[in-house]
Design an enzyme around this catalytic site. Structure first.
Site, PDB file in Angstrom:
ATOM      1  N   ILE A  18      33.803  44.277  36.806  1.00 48.92           N
ATOM      2  CA  ILE A  18      35.101  44.480  36.162  1.00 48.92           C
ATOM      3  C   ILE A  18      35.881  43.174  36.070  1.00 48.92           C
ATOM      4  O   ILE A  18      36.503  42.880  35.044  1.00 48.92           O
ATOM      5  CB  ILE A  18      35.900  45.550  36.928  1.00 48.92           C
ATOM      6  CG1 ILE A  18      35.263  46.930  36.707  1.00 48.92           C
ATOM      7  CG2 ILE A  18      37.358  45.555  36.507  1.00 48.92           C
ATOM      8  CD1 ILE A  18      35.815  48.018  37.619  1.00 48.92           C
ATOM      9  N   TYR A 158      38.844  53.461  52.402  1.00 45.05           N
ATOM     10  CA  TYR A 158      38.886  53.020  51.011  1.00 45.05           C
ATOM     11  C   TYR A 158      39.960  53.792  50.251  1.00 45.05           C
ATOM     12  O   TYR A 158      40.789  53.209  49.548  1.00 45.05           O
ATOM     13  CB  TYR A 158      37.523  53.219  50.358  1.00 45.05           C
ATOM     14  CG  TYR A 158      37.472  52.760  48.921  1.00 45.05           C
ATOM     15  CD1 TYR A 158      37.352  51.412  48.617  1.00 45.05           C
ATOM     16  CD2 TYR A 158      37.536  53.685  47.876  1.00 45.05           C
ATOM     17  CE1 TYR A 158      37.305  50.982  47.293  1.00 45.05           C
ATOM     18  CE2 TYR A 158      37.491  53.264  46.553  1.00 45.05           C
ATOM     19  CZ  TYR A 158      37.376  51.917  46.264  1.00 45.05           C
ATOM     20  OH  TYR A 158      37.336  51.503  44.952  1.00 45.05           O
TER      21      TYR A 158
END
Length: 264
Positions: A18, A158
């Site tokens: 990304i 996370y």
């Protein structure tokens, strides 16, 4: 062409996936880009490729777990190009072997993910914002995750860290909007980066596909184009938002695909 002409962008985690897609698209649209990554060689090679295609870019080392390294990346950007208009806080880690459920999580892993996934965003903003104020404004984009909105069987650290990114995005937008600084986030679902393709089985990918509203998976450029939009003046009245780029995976009641199959 020229959607971010003459702007200077720092993209973290830019050697692949990304971050690399975002850096390439920003450069293609006229930005001078600093690609920062723990994989310094990869960042420098990517910058060289951008230059070969007519863009302007440099690659530098970044350890997002080290606050001084994050500070140095911001200062290096300003020293090299004279300013910073765009900060894309993209670095993020996940570890399914240690980041487990609440009872079984490795607490050292909790600290590591909070440091890299959340604190690095804070530090990047902390040191970039004064330069943006001096320059008359800027755009900050953070990589959140759909894990910041929905729970899972594992990866509690996370998910918590990415939820923190979503809320920190709002705080940054609120506190510095009057300085013409916008802050937004992008929350990817499953994106077929090289890492995802190499580590996910066909069975697992098919399971994700079953629950997507769209008939395909996301690609890195789907996030990169969203980042480009948020970096450009096209989004000048958007701030404090987290754009979910996830193919409608989380859109419907989770039983819908199963019922469709049942009533065929």
């Amino acid at each position: 062409m020229g959607r971010v002409e003459n702007k200077v962008a720092l993209v973290t985690g830019a050697a692949s996936g990304i971050g690399l897609s975002s850096a390439r698209l920003l450069a293609k649209e006229g930005a001078k880009v600093v690609l920062a990554d723990f994989n310094e060689e990869g960042a420098k090679n990517a910058a060289e490729e951008i230059r070969a295609q007519g863009g302007e870019a440099i690659g530098i080392f970044l350890d997002a777990g080290d606050g001084e390294s994050v500070k140095h990346a911001v200062e290096h950007t300003v020293n090299h190009y004279g300013k910073i208009d765009i900060l894309y806080n993209n670095v993020g880690l996940t570890n399914i072997r240690k980041d487990l459920d609440i009872v079984n999580i490795d607490l050292d892993e909790w600290d590591r993910l909070m440091n890299v996934n959340l604190k690095s965003v804070l530090i990047g903003c902390k040191y970039a914002i004064p330069h943006m104020i001096e320059n008359g404004g800027g755009s900050i984009i953070n990589t959140a995750s759909m894990a910041g909105f929905f729970s899972d069987a594992i990866r509690v650290a996370y998910g918590a860290s990415k939820a923190g990114v979503v809320n920190m995005t709002k705080y940054t937008a609120t506190q510095y909007g009057k300085h013409n600084i916008r802050c937004n986030a992008v929350a990817p679902g499953l994106i077929l980066t090289p890492a995802a393709k190499n580590n996910m089985s066909e069975e697992l990918l098919n399971t994700f596909a079953k629950y997507n509203a769209l008939p395909y998976h996301g690609e890195a450029d789907d996030i990169g184009n969203t980042v480009l939009f948020l970096a450009s003046d096209e989004s000048k009245f958007i701030t404090g938002q987290t754009i979910q780029v996830e193919g409608g995976h989380y859109l419907a009641n989770p039983t819908v695909p199963d019922f469709k199959e049942m009533y065929k």
